[in-house]
Design a protein around this motif. Structure first.
Motif, short mmCIF file in Angstrom:
data_model
loop_
_atom_site.label_atom_id
_atom_site.label_comp_id
_atom_site.label_asym_id
_atom_site.label_seq_id
_atom_site.Cartn_x
_atom_site.Cartn_y
_atom_site.Cartn_z
N THR A 46 33.35 41.70 48.81
CA THR A 46 32.74 41.37 50.11
C THR A 46 32.24 39.93 50.16
OG1 THR A 46 30.45 42.02 49.56
CG2 THR A 46 31.95 43.77 50.26
N THR A 47 32.48 39.17 49.10
CA THR A 47 32.07 37.77 49.08
C THR A 47 33.09 36.93 49.85
OG1 THR A 47 33.27 36.97 47.13
CG2 THR A 47 31.23 38.22 46.73
N PRO A 48 32.74 35.70 50.23
CA PRO A 48 33.71 34.84 50.94
C PRO A 48 34.70 34.13 50.02
CG PRO A 48 31.60 33.73 50.79
CD PRO A 48 31.39 35.11 50.22
N LEU A 49 34.63 34.39 48.73
CA LEU A 49 35.55 33.73 47.80
C LEU A 49 37.00 34.07 48.15
CD1 LEU A 49 33.84 34.16 44.31
CD2 LEU A 49 33.67 32.26 45.93
N GLY A 50 37.83 33.06 48.15
CA GLY A 50 39.24 33.25 48.48
C GLY A 50 39.58 32.88 49.91
N MET A 51 38.55 32.73 50.74
CA MET A 51 38.76 32.36 52.15
C MET A 51 38.24 30.94 52.38
SD MET A 51 37.71 35.80 54.26
CE MET A 51 36.00 35.77 53.69
N PRO A 52 38.79 30.25 53.40
CA PRO A 52 38.29 28.91 53.71
C PRO A 52 36.79 28.94 53.96
CG PRO A 52 40.28 29.36 54.95
CD PRO A 52 39.87 30.65 54.31
N PRO A 53 36.01 28.01 53.41
CA PRO A 53 36.43 26.86 52.59
C PRO A 53 36.36 27.13 51.09
CG PRO A 53 34.14 26.59 53.21
CD PRO A 53 34.58 27.92 53.78
N TYR A 54 36.43 28.39 50.67
CA TYR A 54 36.26 28.75 49.26
C TYR A 54 37.55 29.26 48.64
CZ TYR A 54 31.49 28.90 51.12
OH TYR A 54 30.32 28.61 51.76
N THR B 199 47.16 47.92 43.28
CA THR B 199 47.35 47.57 44.69
C THR B 199 46.29 46.56 45.10
OG1 THR B 199 48.27 49.75 45.20
CG2 THR B 199 47.44 48.46 47.05
N SER B 200 46.71 45.52 45.79
CA SER B 200 45.78 44.50 46.30
C SER B 200 45.97 44.36 47.80
CB SER B 200 46.04 43.16 45.61
OG SER B 200 45.18 42.15 46.12
N ILE B 201 44.90 44.53 48.55
CA ILE B 201 44.97 44.40 50.00
C ILE B 201 43.83 43.51 50.49
CG2 ILE B 201 46.03 46.67 50.34
CD1 ILE B 201 43.22 47.62 51.32
N ASP B 202 44.03 42.95 51.67
CA ASP B 202 42.94 42.20 52.28
C ASP B 202 42.33 43.02 53.42
OD1 ASP B 202 44.60 41.94 54.51
OD2 ASP B 202 44.88 39.78 54.29
N LEU C 259 42.88 49.80 42.76
CA LEU C 259 42.89 49.09 44.05
C LEU C 259 41.89 47.94 44.03
CD1 LEU C 259 43.75 49.02 47.11
CD2 LEU C 259 41.77 50.50 47.55
N PHE C 260 42.36 46.77 44.44
CA PHE C 260 41.47 45.63 44.67
C PHE C 260 41.50 45.34 46.17
CE2 PHE C 260 39.84 41.41 45.01
CZ PHE C 260 39.01 41.23 43.91
N TYR C 261 40.35 45.49 46.81
CA TYR C 261 40.24 45.45 48.28
C TYR C 261 39.37 44.28 48.67
CZ TYR C 261 39.06 47.52 52.94
OH TYR C 261 38.86 47.77 54.28
N ASN C 262 39.99 43.23 49.22
CA ASN C 262 39.24 42.10 49.76
C ASN C 262 38.85 42.41 51.20
OD1 ASN C 262 39.04 39.67 47.98
ND2 ASN C 262 41.23 40.01 47.80
N PHE C 263 37.58 42.33 51.51
CA PHE C 263 37.17 42.54 52.90
C PHE C 263 37.59 41.38 53.80
CE2 PHE C 263 33.53 45.84 53.27
CZ PHE C 263 34.37 46.82 52.78
N GLY C 264 37.75 40.18 53.23
CA GLY C 264 38.21 39.05 54.00
C GLY C 264 39.70 39.15 54.28
N TYR C 265 40.19 38.31 55.18
CA TYR C 265 41.62 38.29 55.46
C TYR C 265 42.12 36.86 55.33
CZ TYR C 265 39.65 37.24 60.09
OH TYR C 265 38.92 36.72 61.13
N GLY C 266 43.42 36.73 55.05
CA GLY C 266 43.96 35.42 54.74
C GLY C 266 43.43 34.92 53.42
N VAL C 267 43.18 35.86 52.49
CA VAL C 267 42.58 35.50 51.20
C VAL C 267 43.62 34.86 50.29
CG1 VAL C 267 41.44 36.42 49.14
CG2 VAL C 267 40.89 37.36 51.40
N SER C 268 43.23 33.80 49.61
CA SER C 268 44.12 33.10 48.68
C SER C 268 44.58 34.03 47.57
CB SER C 268 43.40 31.89 48.08
OG SER C 268 44.14 31.35 47.02
N LYS C 269 45.87 33.95 47.23
CA LYS C 269 46.42 34.78 46.16
C LYS C 269 45.89 34.37 44.79
CE LYS C 269 50.67 36.03 48.60
NZ LYS C 269 52.15 35.98 48.60
N LYS C 270 45.32 33.18 44.70
CA LYS C 270 44.73 32.74 43.44
C LYS C 270 43.62 33.70 42.98
CE LYS C 270 45.43 27.79 44.38
NZ LYS C 270 44.74 26.50 44.59
N LEU C 271 42.97 34.32 43.95
CA LEU C 271 41.82 35.16 43.64
C LEU C 271 42.22 36.36 42.80
CD1 LEU C 271 38.77 35.09 44.42
CD2 LEU C 271 39.30 36.84 46.11
#
Length: 264
Positions: free
Chosen positions: A177-185, A223-226, A202-214
């Motif tokens: 639920t952190t902003p890591l992986g999304m602009p500007p992070y 499974t990894s989803i945003d 399962l790795f579930y990012n609550f953000g969207y457009g998350v960088s694949k680096k994360l």
């Protein structure tokens, strides 16, 4: 009559919400406007001004908890039971001077697991972050799962990142639920090694457009989803609250997804 809507957050560099609600407007034939409102410091005066100028609006990072606290100083406020439990708000409706506060992120979380056909029962769930979104995830999942929250800003009952080695081998779901992986992070990394989580499904990012680096070190069987499904589902629920419509997720999901994919 045009229904005046918007979204409040900071820095609000990128949001699909205006596009989503324009699509919902077209599906329902309900005339709405939906404005992007980047606000860094959300005060009671701003809260009251928005309630005069809008019929409804969404709240995103970092104001979900703040608006709950400010609502205690307003008259004619109705809070849903979810809001009172989570102490975080993502949807405000103003009608005849009555300010109604809801949290449709709960709908978004439940719809995501349903869409994935993922059985989220009797799981060990690790939530990264301790803000309003983390509290929402804990509220949605705690009844049927063992839920841990880890944060740099440790609160009562939370874990610190140094505690994770003790439970890493049990964790089946991680929710970021952190902003890591999304602009500007987008170039920052999580302060944990994902390789330590041997049972992770399962790795579930609550953000969207998350960088694949994360999630670059995740094994291929995880499974990894945003948060795109969650974003669309919670938006549909908010739109229904504001407009009195009853649009179903399956009726709107594909059309909205096509629209935001095109925006990307």
């Amino acid at each position: 009559m045009t229904i005046r809507l918007g979204i409040i957050g900071w820095p609000l560099i990128k949001t699909f919400s205006p596009n989503i609600h324009q699509t919902l407007s077209e599906i329902s034939n309900v005339d709405v406007t939906y404005k992007k409102l980047p606000i860094e410091n959300f005060t009671l005066d701003i809260f009251e001004s928005l309630n005069n100028d809008f019929d409804g609006y969404n709240i995103t990072i970092p104001h979900k908890e703040n608006i709950y606290n400010l609502s205690k100083d307003l008259k004619n406020v109705l809070r849903s039971s979810a809001v009172d439990n989570i102490k975080a708000v993502n949807t405000v409706k103003v009608d005849d001077n009555i300010v109604s506060l809801s949290n449709t992120d709960v709908d978004g979380i439940n719809q995501t697991f349903e869409f994935l056909n993922f059985d989220i029962n009797d799981k060990h769930v690790l939530i990264l972050g301790s803000g309003g979104s983390a509290q929402t995830a804990q509220y949605a999942l705690s009844e049927n799962n063992k839920v841990y929250i880890v944060s740099r800003n440790k609160k009562d009952g939370d874990l610190s990142y140094s505690d994770l080695n003790e439970i890493a081998g049990d964790i089946e779901v991680i929710i970021n639920t952190t902003p890591l992986g999304m602009p500007p992070y987008e170039n920052e990394k999580l302060p944990i090694s994902l390789l330590n989580f041997s049972k992770l499904e399962l790795f579930y990012n609550f953000g969207y457009g998350v960088s694949k680096k994360l999630t670059s070190e995740l094994p291929k069987n995880v499974t990894s989803i945003d948060g795109t499904i969650m974003l669309i589902a919670q938006a549909i629920s908010s739109f229904n609250i504001w407009t009195g419509q009853s649009i179903k997720f399956n009726e709107a999901y594909k059309k909205i997804l096509e629209r935001i994919d095109h925006e990307n």
